[in-house]
Design a protein around this motif. Structure first.
Motif, mmCIF file in Angstrom:
data_model
loop_
_atom_site.group_PDB
_atom_site.id
_atom_site.type_symbol
_atom_site.label_atom_id
_atom_site.label_comp_id
_atom_site.label_asym_id
_atom_site.label_seq_id
_atom_site.Cartn_x
_atom_site.Cartn_y
_atom_site.Cartn_z
ATOM 1 N N ASN A 15 0.814 -0.999 -0.113
ATOM 2 C CA ASN A 15 -0.052 -0.037 0.107
ATOM 3 C C ASN A 15 0.934 1.215 -0.132
ATOM 4 N N ALA A 16 2.199 1.142 0.285
ATOM 5 C CA ALA A 16 3.171 2.283 0.282
ATOM 6 C C ALA A 16 3.310 2.468 -1.056
ATOM 7 N N ASP A 17 3.026 1.465 -2.095
ATOM 8 C CA ASP A 17 3.346 1.922 -3.519
ATOM 9 C C ASP A 17 2.269 2.942 -4.161
ATOM 10 N N VAL A 18 1.386 3.205 -3.510
ATOM 11 C CA VAL A 18 0.339 4.020 -3.860
ATOM 12 C C VAL A 18 -0.145 5.401 -2.899
ATOM 13 N N THR A 19 0.083 6.303 -3.447
ATOM 14 C CA THR A 19 0.050 7.666 -2.922
ATOM 15 C C THR A 19 -0.453 8.575 -3.758
ATOM 16 N N GLY A 20 -1.144 9.805 -2.994
ATOM 17 C CA GLY A 20 -1.552 10.897 -3.733
ATOM 18 C C GLY A 20 -2.939 10.763 -4.676
ATOM 19 N N LYS A 21 -3.551 9.717 -4.426
ATOM 20 C CA LYS A 21 -4.883 9.570 -4.935
ATOM 21 C C LYS A 21 -5.699 8.694 -3.826
ATOM 22 N N PRO A 22 -7.251 8.642 -3.994
ATOM 23 C CA PRO A 22 -7.938 7.998 -3.145
ATOM 24 C C PRO A 22 -7.187 6.384 -3.647
ATOM 25 N N LEU A 23 -7.697 5.355 -2.816
ATOM 26 C CA LEU A 23 -7.289 4.201 -2.860
ATOM 27 C C LEU A 23 -8.761 3.169 -2.519
ATOM 28 N N LEU A 24 -9.217 2.562 -3.332
ATOM 29 C CA LEU A 24 -10.315 1.182 -3.158
ATOM 30 C C LEU A 24 -9.649 0.034 -3.102
ATOM 31 N N VAL A 25 -9.889 -0.622 -1.939
ATOM 32 C CA VAL A 25 -9.605 -1.893 -1.724
ATOM 33 C C VAL A 25 -10.852 -2.786 -1.806
ATOM 34 N N LEU A 138 -20.915 2.734 -4.587
ATOM 35 C CA LEU A 138 -19.489 2.734 -4.492
ATOM 36 C C LEU A 138 -18.993 4.165 -5.389
ATOM 37 N N ARG A 139 -19.861 4.184 -6.696
ATOM 38 C CA ARG A 139 -19.272 5.151 -7.505
ATOM 39 C C ARG A 139 -19.649 6.714 -7.004
ATOM 40 N N ALA A 140 -20.837 6.769 -6.300
ATOM 41 C CA ALA A 140 -21.254 8.000 -5.640
ATOM 42 C C ALA A 140 -19.920 8.399 -4.668
ATOM 43 N N ALA A 141 -19.458 7.355 -3.757
ATOM 44 C CA ALA A 141 -18.460 7.409 -2.992
ATOM 45 C C ALA A 141 -17.348 8.061 -3.660
ATOM 46 N N LEU A 142 -16.866 7.225 -4.563
ATOM 47 C CA LEU A 142 -15.473 7.657 -5.281
ATOM 48 C C LEU A 142 -15.675 8.782 -5.974
ATOM 49 N N GLU A 143 -16.664 9.378 -6.781
ATOM 50 C CA GLU A 143 -16.852 10.687 -7.232
ATOM 51 C C GLU A 143 -17.087 11.718 -5.896
ATOM 52 N N ALA A 144 -17.437 11.690 -5.002
ATOM 53 C CA ALA A 144 -17.528 12.354 -3.877
ATOM 54 C C ALA A 144 -15.949 12.775 -3.441
ATOM 55 N N VAL A 145 -15.262 11.640 -2.916
ATOM 56 C CA VAL A 145 -13.945 11.908 -2.616
ATOM 57 C C VAL A 145 -12.738 12.224 -3.549
ATOM 58 N N ILE A 146 -13.356 11.947 -4.992
ATOM 59 C CA ILE A 146 -12.204 12.484 -5.930
ATOM 60 C C ILE A 146 -12.489 14.068 -6.162
#
Length: 173
Positions: A15-25, A138-146
């Protein structure tokens, strides 16, 4: 923090490889009818959000209890569906336990600072309920956080197959 092997590339992913953007697991697997019902939408999410968020999938089922969830089966699923995101294998199940993942599919969305902002369902569709698979929640949550907005606090839990635990976890609390 975690570091797991990617079933497709064979590389270790952290997870340290991904920074600067939201992360969906996404905790998923190959055999669960709930995952099978939505796996096409999961592949589409990966495509739609490739430039806006980091997306990863994790398989945590014990292959001794769920023989179709061996790393080679996860790799075959990823290749068949053309996943464009890492599909990791959590052999020890430590990552699933740390997340308190309960079922497949189970979704965890973190903001760009990797604070949890959404834990819930993909949408209201379930196998056999005749509601379309849309990924709406999930798409609504992604759009909000982005877009820098607050993710709604109205979040519905995921529904699916229980994770196949070697030894069921105990959670403090």
């Amino acid at each position: 923090a975690f570091s797991l092997p990617d079933t497709v590339s064979g590389n270790t992913f952290s997870n340290a490889d991904v920074t600067g953007k939201p992360l969906l697991v996404m905790f998923i697997c190959t055999h669960c009818p709930f995952v099978k019902h939505v796996e096409g939408e999961l592949a589409q999410l990966g495509q739609d959000y490739a430039d806006k968020a980091h997306v990863i999938a994790i398989g945590s089922n014990d292959p001794g209890l769920s023989p179709n969830d061996k790393p080679e089966d996860l790799r075959a699923q990823a290749q068949h569906l053309d996943f464009n995101f890492p599909y990791l294998f959590d052999e020890t199940q430590d990552v699933a336990k740390a997340f308190t993942a309960a079922c497949t599919p189970d979704f965890f969305l973190f903001d760009a600072e990797h604070k949890l902002v959404y834990r819930g369902r993909l949408d209201e569709s379930r196998p056999g309920n005749d509601k379309p698979v849309s990924g709406a929640d999930l798409r609504a949550a992604l759009e909000a956080v982005i877009s820098g907005n607050t993710v709604t606090s109205e979040q519905y839990p995921s529904a699916g197959c229980n994770i196949k635990w070697r030894t069921p976890p105990t959670y403090a609390g």
